[in-house]
Design a protein around this motif. Structure first.
Motif, short mmCIF file in Angstrom:
data_model
loop_
_atom_site.label_atom_id
_atom_site.label_comp_id
_atom_site.label_asym_id
_atom_site.label_seq_id
_atom_site.Cartn_x
_atom_site.Cartn_y
_atom_site.Cartn_z
N ARG A 20 0.86 -1.19 0.00
CA ARG A 20 0.00 0.00 0.00
C ARG A 20 0.89 1.24 0.00
O ARG A 20 1.31 1.71 1.05
N ARG A 38 0.77 5.69 -9.66
CA ARG A 38 0.73 4.25 -9.43
C ARG A 38 1.94 3.55 -10.05
O ARG A 38 2.22 3.69 -11.22
N PHE A 113 0.86 3.53 3.25
CA PHE A 113 -0.48 3.66 3.81
C PHE A 113 -0.84 2.43 4.64
O PHE A 113 -0.38 1.32 4.35
N GLU A 115 -4.16 -0.05 6.19
CA GLU A 115 -5.30 -0.69 5.52
C GLU A 115 -6.48 0.25 5.32
O GLU A 115 -7.36 -0.01 4.51
N SER A 116 -6.51 1.38 6.02
CA SER A 116 -7.58 2.38 5.86
C SER A 116 -7.16 3.51 4.95
O SER A 116 -7.81 4.55 4.91
N SER A 117 -6.05 3.36 4.24
CA SER A 117 -5.50 4.36 3.32
C SER A 117 -5.07 5.64 4.02
O SER A 117 -5.09 6.71 3.45
#
Length: 162
Positions: A20, A38, A113, A115-117
């Motif tokens: 992430r 990305r 990041f 897991e919740s960004s």
């Protein structure tokens, strides 16, 4: 929550997953490039203190090793080959460097990041500029993604923890 429980929760955190992340090219140090975010892989995030060895006259058991300067690896970014109607500012920048020998260094922020960004850390690379650009092999017998590999040199980086 008690202070002891907070300390235990802090010490027992799960290791951060490395998949992430975002790469942000900052024009003028502030405005992120909205297209080139990305990448499938980022490598080369490392630094090392170079040492100078000084031998002292009459001292044969050891030498003095003193820090002399920092050295940095190139930042290596990999992504799928971009064939889009919207031009990639990063591709334009690399093309200017390799076609016209024109360099426009910019800062690069790589953010990790949870897991919740939510950003939990990152690295800020100062005055990065292109030094190598390659495309994966083209193979008619393979069904793999064409990958652009872009390398950047930079003056230094800062570690960010949030």
């Amino acid at each position: 929550m008690s202070e002891v429980l907070k300390a235990i929760n802090f010490a027992d955190r799960e290791p951060t997953l490395s998949h992430r992340f975002g790469v942000f090219f900052l024009k003028g140090g502030l405005i992120p490039n909205p297209i080139d975010l990305r990448f499938q892989r980022v490598s080369g995030i490392s630094t090392e203190v170079q040492l100078e060895t000084i031998n002292e006259g009459g001292e044969n058991l050891h030498a003095h090793r003193l820090p002399s300067r920092m050295s940095y690896n190139n930042l290596v970014l990999e992504r799928g080959y971009i064939a889009s109607a919207i031009p990639s500012p990063l591709n334009i920048e690399f093309n200017a460097a390799f076609s016209f020998y024109k360099f426009n260094p910019s800062d690069v922020l790589i953010t990790l990041f949870n897991e919740s960004s939510v950003p939990i850390g990152g690295w800020l690379f100062k005055k990065a500029y292109p030094v190598k650009w390659s495309v994966s092999d083209l193979d008619a017998q393979s069904n793999s993604v064409a990958v652009d590999t872009m390398e950047l040199a930079y003056t230094r980086f800062q570690i960010l923890r949030m």
